[in-house]
Design an enzyme around this catalytic site. Structure first.
Site, PDB file in Angstrom:
ATOM      1  N   ILE A  30       0.852  -1.238  -0.131  1.00  0.00           N
ATOM      2  CA  ILE A  30       0.015  -0.072  -0.063  1.00  0.00           C
ATOM      3  C   ILE A  30       0.643   1.155   0.080  1.00  0.00           C
ATOM      4  O   ILE A  30       0.397   2.374  -0.259  1.00  0.00           O
ATOM      5  CB  ILE A  30      -0.892  -0.110   1.180  1.00  0.00           C
ATOM      6  CG1 ILE A  30      -2.193   0.764   0.820  1.00  0.00           C
ATOM      7  CG2 ILE A  30      -0.264   0.407   2.466  1.00  0.00           C
ATOM      8  CD1 ILE A  30      -3.146   0.410  -0.111  1.00  0.00           C
ATOM      9  N   HIS A  93       6.794 -11.853   5.094  1.00  0.00           N
ATOM     10  CA  HIS A  93       6.333 -11.749   3.799  1.00  0.00           C
ATOM     11  C   HIS A  93       7.853 -10.978   3.057  1.00  0.00           C
ATOM     12  O   HIS A  93       8.712 -10.861   3.272  1.00  0.00           O
ATOM     13  CB  HIS A  93       5.553 -10.352   3.898  1.00  0.00           C
ATOM     14  CG  HIS A  93       6.055  -9.130   4.862  1.00  0.00           C
ATOM     15  ND1 HIS A  93       5.917  -9.124   5.881  1.00  0.00           N
ATOM     16  CD2 HIS A  93       6.671  -8.036   4.605  1.00  0.00           C
ATOM     17  CE1 HIS A  93       6.546  -8.083   6.634  1.00  0.00           C
ATOM     18  NE2 HIS A  93       6.810  -7.304   5.532  1.00  0.00           N
TER      19      HIS A  93
HETATM   20  P1  AMP Z   1       8.196  -4.555   6.826  1.00  0.00           P
HETATM   21  O1  AMP Z   1       7.600  -5.348   7.916  1.00  0.00           O
HETATM   22  O2  AMP Z   1       9.221  -3.619   7.426  1.00  0.00           O
HETATM   23  O3  AMP Z   1       8.468  -5.450   5.917  1.00  0.00           O
HETATM   24  O4  AMP Z   1       7.232  -3.616   6.235  1.00  0.00           O
HETATM   25  C1  AMP Z   1       5.596  -3.967   6.302  1.00  0.00           C
HETATM   26  C2  AMP Z   1       5.332  -3.649   4.531  1.00  0.00           C
HETATM   27  O5  AMP Z   1       3.717  -3.825   4.700  1.00  0.00           O
HETATM   28  C3  AMP Z   1       5.467  -1.826   4.321  1.00  0.00           C
HETATM   29  O6  AMP Z   1       6.126  -1.910   3.037  1.00  0.00           O
HETATM   30  C4  AMP Z   1       3.766  -1.537   4.315  1.00  0.00           C
HETATM   31  O7  AMP Z   1       3.921  -0.522   3.198  1.00  0.00           O
HETATM   32  C5  AMP Z   1       3.248  -2.714   3.848  1.00  0.00           C
HETATM   33  N1  AMP Z   1       1.765  -2.887   4.508  1.00  0.00           N
HETATM   34  C6  AMP Z   1       1.642  -2.374   5.761  1.00  0.00           C
HETATM   35  N2  AMP Z   1       0.283  -2.514   5.788  1.00  0.00           N
HETATM   36  C7  AMP Z   1      -0.271  -2.732   4.660  1.00  0.00           C
HETATM   37  C8  AMP Z   1      -1.714  -3.024   4.095  1.00  0.00           C
HETATM   38  N3  AMP Z   1      -2.849  -2.904   4.857  1.00  0.00           N
HETATM   39  N4  AMP Z   1      -1.801  -3.308   2.629  1.00  0.00           N
HETATM   40  C9  AMP Z   1      -0.703  -3.304   2.078  1.00  0.00           C
HETATM   41  N5  AMP Z   1       0.450  -3.301   2.323  1.00  0.00           N
HETATM   42  C10 AMP Z   1       0.654  -3.016   3.730  1.00  0.00           C
END
Ligand code: AMP
Length: 129
Positions: A30, A93
């Site tokens: 997002i 992820h």
């Molecule tokens: P990290 O845990 O540091 O690898 O980052 C988590 C990633 O998840 C970040 O790039 C956020 O932009 C993404 N993220 C968090 N919430 C959402 C959501 N609701 N939909 C899509 N991406 C998300």
């Protein structure tokens, strides 16, 4: 409590879905580093990458590869980079990021996209799988 990604997988929170199978769910980040930035998540909620059982880890890499190849086909870039961080969301992820330059993988400069553009990108990647 379920992670935000489990809520997305269960449809409790909306997402721009790219692909799904029995064990994995892929959707657009997002807050993307670049257009086409995709996350691949195992449905099993595990915090850290290397704590995944080996077979699921290997499947995650294989599924991510399929998505990465689809991204390369339809998003203009030099290559697709891969990163695993997890400092924000403690549910494994894989980030798949279309790269044109080194800073695209650095999580500093972000793209602002309208919902219609997210939808079009997710659809395009899905069609190239
Ligand atoms: P990290 O845990 O540091 O690898 O980052 C988590 C990633 O998840 C970040 O790039 C956020 O932009 C993404 N993220 C968090 N919430 C959402 C959501 N609701 N939909 C899509 N991406 C998300």
């Amino acid at each position: 409590m379920s992670s935000i990604f489990t809520k997305i997988i269960n449809g409790e929170i909306p997402s721009y879905k790219v692909a799904e199978n029995e064990n994995f769910y892929a959707f657009l980040d997002i807050n993307p580093n670049a257009k086409g930035h995709t996350l691949v998540v195992p449905k099993k909620e595990v915090n850290k990458l290397f704590d995944l059982e080996e077979s699921l880890y290997n499947e995650l890499m294989s599924f991510s590869r399929q998505i990465g190849l689809a991204i390369e086909k339809c998003i203009p870039c030099n290559r697709v980079g891969m990163a695993v961080i997890g400092l924000e969301v403690p549910h494994v992820h894989v980030h798949l990021i279309p790269l044109k330059k080194m800073e695209d993988i650095q999580f500093k400069k972000k793209e602002k996209l309208e919902p219609e553009e997210f939808e079009a990108i997710a659809k395009k990647i899905a069609e190239n799988l």
